[in-house]
Design a protein around this motif. Structure first.
Motif, PDB file in Angstrom:
ATOM      1  N   THR A  23       0.830  -1.202   0.000  1.00 16.27           N
ATOM      2  CA  THR A  23       0.000   0.000   0.000  1.00 16.27           C
ATOM      3  C   THR A  23       0.859   1.244   0.000  1.00 16.27           C
ATOM      4  OG1 THR A  23      -0.127   0.011   2.396  1.00 16.27           O
ATOM      5  CG2 THR A  23      -1.904  -1.051   1.235  1.00 16.27           C
ATOM      6  N   ARG A  27       1.447   4.185  -3.099  1.00 14.21           N
ATOM      7  CA  ARG A  27       0.955   5.536  -2.904  1.00 14.21           C
ATOM      8  C   ARG A  27       2.064   6.569  -2.857  1.00 14.21           C
ATOM      9  NH1 ARG A  27      -3.113   4.845   0.444  1.00 14.21           N
ATOM     10  NH2 ARG A  27      -1.891   4.983   2.317  1.00 14.21           N
ATOM     11  N   ILE A  42      -7.233  10.804   0.056  1.00 15.91           N
ATOM     12  CA  ILE A  42      -7.961   9.558  -0.160  1.00 15.91           C
ATOM     13  C   ILE A  42      -9.448   9.879  -0.102  1.00 15.91           C
ATOM     14  CG2 ILE A  42      -8.335   7.223   0.662  1.00 15.91           C
ATOM     15  CD1 ILE A  42      -5.693   7.425   2.137  1.00 15.91           C
ATOM     16  N   GLU A  44     -12.245   8.094  -0.030  1.00 18.88           N
ATOM     17  CA  GLU A  44     -13.114   7.381   0.910  1.00 18.88           C
ATOM     18  C   GLU A  44     -12.869   7.825   2.344  1.00 18.88           C
ATOM     19  OE1 GLU A  44     -13.444   3.095  -1.267  1.00 18.88           O
ATOM     20  OE2 GLU A  44     -11.488   3.931  -0.790  1.00 18.88           O
ATOM     21  N   LEU A  75      -2.106   0.628  11.891  1.00 19.61           N
ATOM     22  CA  LEU A  75      -2.923  -0.328  11.139  1.00 19.61           C
ATOM     23  C   LEU A  75      -2.974  -1.681  11.823  1.00 19.61           C
ATOM     24  CD1 LEU A  75      -2.475  -0.140   7.266  1.00 19.61           C
ATOM     25  CD2 LEU A  75      -4.474   0.349   8.648  1.00 19.61           C
TER      26      LEU A  75
ATOM     27  N   ALA B  82      -9.935   2.211   4.038  1.00 17.81           N
ATOM     28  CA  ALA B  82      -9.586   3.139   2.963  1.00 17.81           C
ATOM     29  C   ALA B  82      -8.103   3.468   2.988  1.00 17.81           C
ATOM     30  CB  ALA B  82     -10.404   4.428   3.087  1.00 17.81           C
ATOM     31  N   VAL B  83      -7.516   3.582   4.193  1.00 21.66           N
ATOM     32  CA  VAL B  83      -6.093   3.888   4.282  1.00 21.66           C
ATOM     33  C   VAL B  83      -5.265   2.696   3.805  1.00 21.66           C
ATOM     34  CG1 VAL B  83      -4.225   4.362   5.881  1.00 21.66           C
ATOM     35  CG2 VAL B  83      -6.376   5.537   6.153  1.00 21.66           C
ATOM     36  N   ALA B  84      -5.704   1.475   4.187  1.00 18.15           N
ATOM     37  CA  ALA B  84      -4.924   0.287   3.809  1.00 18.15           C
ATOM     38  C   ALA B  84      -4.982   0.068   2.306  1.00 18.15           C
ATOM     39  CB  ALA B  84      -5.462  -0.937   4.541  1.00 18.15           C
ATOM     40  N   GLU B  85      -6.137   0.276   1.729  1.00 18.36           N
ATOM     41  CA  GLU B  85      -6.246   0.064   0.296  1.00 18.36           C
ATOM     42  C   GLU B  85      -7.197   1.078  -0.294  1.00 18.36           C
ATOM     43  OE1 GLU B  85      -8.280  -3.397  -1.069  1.00 18.36           O
ATOM     44  OE2 GLU B  85      -6.828  -3.617  -2.674  1.00 18.36           O
ATOM     45  N   ASP B  86      -6.639   2.030  -1.013  1.00 19.43           N
ATOM     46  CA  ASP B  86      -7.446   3.088  -1.583  1.00 19.43           C
ATOM     47  C   ASP B  86      -7.810   2.732  -3.019  1.00 19.43           C
ATOM     48  OD1 ASP B  86      -6.667   6.447  -2.638  1.00 19.43           O
ATOM     49  OD2 ASP B  86      -8.578   5.452  -2.318  1.00 19.43           O
ATOM     50  N   GLU B  87      -9.092   2.474  -3.246  1.00 22.23           N
ATOM     51  CA  GLU B  87      -9.528   2.035  -4.576  1.00 22.23           C
ATOM     52  C   GLU B  87      -9.409   3.126  -5.626  1.00 22.23           C
ATOM     53  OE1 GLU B  87     -10.453  -1.926  -4.354  1.00 22.23           O
ATOM     54  OE2 GLU B  87     -10.626  -0.609  -6.066  1.00 22.23           O
ATOM     55  N   VAL B  88      -9.504   4.388  -5.188  1.00 30.42           N
ATOM     56  CA  VAL B  88      -9.680   5.469  -6.151  1.00 30.42           C
ATOM     57  C   VAL B  88      -8.366   6.010  -6.683  1.00 30.42           C
ATOM     58  CG1 VAL B  88     -10.758   7.679  -6.564  1.00 30.42           C
ATOM     59  CG2 VAL B  88     -11.792   6.084  -4.987  1.00 30.42           C
ATOM     60  N   THR B  89      -7.482   6.465  -5.781  1.00 30.74           N
ATOM     61  CA  THR B  89      -6.302   7.173  -6.274  1.00 30.74           C
ATOM     62  C   THR B  89      -5.335   6.247  -6.996  1.00 30.74           C
ATOM     63  OG1 THR B  89      -5.322   6.957  -4.087  1.00 30.74           O
ATOM     64  CG2 THR B  89      -6.351   9.046  -4.601  1.00 30.74           C
ATOM     65  N   ARG B  90      -5.435   4.929  -6.750  1.00 34.74           N
ATOM     66  CA  ARG B  90      -4.504   4.085  -7.480  1.00 34.74           C
ATOM     67  C   ARG B  90      -4.908   3.919  -8.935  1.00 34.74           C
ATOM     68  NH1 ARG B  90      -5.118  -2.188  -6.018  1.00 34.74           N
ATOM     69  NH2 ARG B  90      -7.254  -2.445  -6.634  1.00 34.74           N
ATOM     70  N   GLU B  96       0.248  -1.682 -11.906  1.00 33.91           N
ATOM     71  CA  GLU B  96       1.407  -2.488 -11.518  1.00 33.91           C
ATOM     72  C   GLU B  96       1.462  -3.734 -12.366  1.00 33.91           C
ATOM     73  OE1 GLU B  96       1.323  -1.893  -6.868  1.00 33.91           O
ATOM     74  OE2 GLU B  96       2.046  -3.853  -7.488  1.00 33.91           O
ATOM     75  N   TRP B 378     -16.827   6.339  -8.498  1.00 34.78           N
ATOM     76  CA  TRP B 378     -16.174   7.612  -8.208  1.00 34.78           C
ATOM     77  C   TRP B 378     -15.888   8.395  -9.483  1.00 34.78           C
ATOM     78  CZ3 TRP B 378     -15.550   9.140  -3.221  1.00 34.78           C
ATOM     79  CH2 TRP B 378     -15.690   8.154  -2.259  1.00 34.78           C
ATOM     80  N   VAL B 387     -12.794  15.750  -3.096  1.00 35.05           N
ATOM     81  CA  VAL B 387     -14.144  15.203  -3.129  1.00 35.05           C
ATOM     82  C   VAL B 387     -15.112  16.219  -2.515  1.00 35.05           C
ATOM     83  CG1 VAL B 387     -14.003  14.063  -0.887  1.00 35.05           C
ATOM     84  CG2 VAL B 387     -15.423  13.097  -2.648  1.00 35.05           C
TER      85      VAL B 387
END
Lengths: 183, 415
Positions: A23, A27, A42, A44, A75, B82-90, B96, B378, B387
């Protein structure tokens, strides 16, 4: 890694670390420091009513950036509690994802001034964040008063951590505050 | 007899060991394949299991219409997911890769693995920069000159069928040349569904190359913003021969004007199909983001087109926040190739009771399903903008509806 519990051979821990690295690497390209603006970007998290409090939880006292170790420490609170870990030796330090530490994380979301007590004002502020403008001040005040009344046992009109734990003793904290990593 | 049997056994033994060795190899291959698939799943499906239980189920404890100190846990979990896996900004940076394709730009940490690999990589660099790049640059310069010249010549013709036919030919030839410039290999599927005149063609957007690819197989009128520089020159040349709808970015915000122009264009059945990218910005080809409803409100037939690039040969995604157009062009010209699949999908029409947003989502789902990409609700505009606050207010309102019952705090129940 002393961050997580002692079972360092456990595959799930390796995957957990790998996933956190994944992650961060996806980022942040330059260095392993995250700033508040990075979190605020972010979407969300930006629409989460408690977004600011959660971002605050990642940053140590008074600092404006968090490194990888600190990021993972926060986390790690959300790692699910495995059954076979429940009955391990009690000699080591308590793992970050224990029930008590998860509750502590939730407690810190309320405790704005970090004095280990949730005062009426702090509860009101957090409630206001969660409900927005949809509830009047009086109604919110009464919710806050009743909450403190029910929880407070030593009569100081504030909720200490022990009282907080007592109120939530029947809540399934393990399920509510766990993020399952796929592997 | 025994001698023969001994000999037979002696012969059979190496065969059996060989057989066992083959079987072990097969098992090892199978395990490797499984590991590779698991890794691929990890990268494509995500690293955490998202908890999809709605707010109502999570937050409601023993009673509805009451507040609990544990309510904060739902929000904290959602936030940390959302912090662990952000669907949007990636989606706004390049995809990858599962395994390295010998382009230095796709290797996040350049570190030494082995001399053999380094030698292959250096050979690759020599081929790409010293052999392919000069050839490709010459060809692109030639094709741009040809485009400008041909459109100027055809532009002199009087308006009529001949001019129309000629300009179509010019457009298609130049687009095909352009694709050859970057070693493009395009597979078109379902050509019977190609957009007809007087209709709207919508596609997912990954880069400016999308236009080139679609234009090589058919003629379209484009809707887009006016660019400067090299693209501006190309745009001006194209305007001489066909009807394109070009806007300033400031004018794009005036949706009524855009819609009016599009409506006028498709009403004229003699005009070319109009090509629109409803996402509004380049997305990295792993998912389809929100389709803006403007083009779905004008009526008319929509011909969806799905475009999927193969990321192993080169990265077609234009990260406009990171690279300028020239840098992007340089990257494309020094990749191995641009390989993509284009699917023409059956035409769709808005139904009577359907509203534009729902229709847009329907088209989006069809395109994403065909190209094997995920669907995100989104807005692609989040690449540059923050947003909107109204989404947060929606969440707050939702929570209020759970905490308050019948517009009051109930009997002041606190769980």
């Amino acid at each position: 890694m002393a961050l997580l519990d002692q079972k360092n051979n456990n595959v799930s821990i390796t995957v957990f670390i790998l996933c956190c690295v994944h992650t961060i690497m996806t980022r942040k390209e330059n260095g392993w420091q995250e700033h508040r603006e990075d979190f605020q970007r972010i979407p969300e998290l930006a629409i989460n009513p408690l977004g600011d409090r959660i971002i605050n939880a990642f940053f140590p006292e008074g600092e404006d950036q968090v490194n990888f170790r600190g990021f993972m420490r926060t986390l790690a609170h959300f790692r699910p509690i495995e059954d076979n870990e429940k009955s391990k030796d009690q000699n080591g330090p308590e793992p970050l994802n224990s029930r008590s530490n998860k509750l502590h994380f939730a407690f810190r979301l309320y405790d704005l001034d970090k004095d280990d007590k949730i005062s009426r004002d702090e509860l009101l502020q957090v409630l206001r964040m969660m409900v927005g403008v949809n509830i009047s001040d009086e109604q919110l005040g009464s919710i806050a008063d009743r909450t403190i009344q029910e929880a407070d046992q030593d009569g100081d009109s504030a909720i200490s951590f022990a009282e907080f734990v007592k109120v939530l003793e029947k809540v399934d904290v393990e399920q509510k505050m766990s993020i399952r990593f796929l592997h | 007899m025994p001698a023969c049997r001994m000999k037979g056994m002696a012969l059979a033994e190496p065969f059996q060991t060989g057989h066992a060795a083959w079987a072990t190899l097969q098992i090892e291959e199978g395990v490797k394949k499984q590991k590779a698939m698991a890794l691929e799943n990890l990268i494509s499906t995500g690293i955490i299991q998202r908890d999809e239980t709605p707010m109502e189920e999570e937050v409601v404890g023993r009673c509805r219409g009451c507040f609990s100190l544990a309510d904060v846990m739902y929000f904290s979990k959602k936030g940390c997911e959302a912090v662990a896996e952000d669907e949007v900004t990636r989606r706004f940076s390049s995809e990858e890769l599962l395994s390295w394709n010998l382009l230095s730009r796709t290797n996040a940490n350049l570190h030494h693995v082995s001399w053999k690999l380094a030698a292959v990589w250096v050979t690759g660099i020599l081929i790409r920069y010293c052999l392919l790049l000069p050839l490709r640059i010459c060809l692109s310069v030639f094709s741009i000159l040809l485009l400008v010249l041909a459109t100027t010549v055809v532009g002199q013709f009087p308006n009529g069928r001949v001019k129309g036919w000629l300009s179509n030919q010019v457009q298609m030839i130049c687009a095909t040349l352009g694709i050859r410039c970057m070693s493009g290999l395009v597979n078109f599927h379902n050509r019977e569904n190609k957009p007809q005149q007087g209709s709207i063609c919508v596609a997912n957007h990954t880069s400016p190359l999308d236009v080139l690819i679609l234009a090589s197989d058919g003629c379209y009128s484009l809707v887009g913003q006016v660019h400067g520089g090299l693209i501006g020159l190309i745009q001006k040349s194209c305007m001489q021969t066909s009807q394109h709808v070009l806007f300033e970015r400031s004018e794009m915000k005036d949706r009524h004007l855009v819609r009016k122009k599009i409506r006028e264009h498709i009403a004229d059945k003699a005009k070319l199909p109009i090509l629109i990218f409803p996402e509004g910005t380049c997305i990295n080809n792993t998912s389809v983001m929100m389709f803006k409803k403007g083009s779905f409100e004008v009526g008319g037939t929509i011909h969806p087109v799905a475009i999927k690039y193969d990321p192993r040969f080169g990265d077609a995604f234009w990260n406009s926040t990171k690279h300028s157009m020239m840098t992007y062009a340089f990257n494309v010209l020094t990749s191995w190739a641009i390989v993509c699949n284009v699917w023409y999908l059956p035409p769709m029409v808005k139904e009577e009771e359907e509203d534009a947003v729902h229709f847009a989502d329907r088209v989006k789902a069809v395109i994403a399903a065909r190209a094997g990409m995920s669907v995100l609700p989104w807005d692609g505009g989040l690449k540059r903008k923050k947003v909107k606050e109204s989404f947060k207010e929606e969440q707050q309102k939702k929570y209020c509806q759970i905490v308050i019952e019948n517009g009051s705090v109930g009997n002041g129940n606190v769980c």
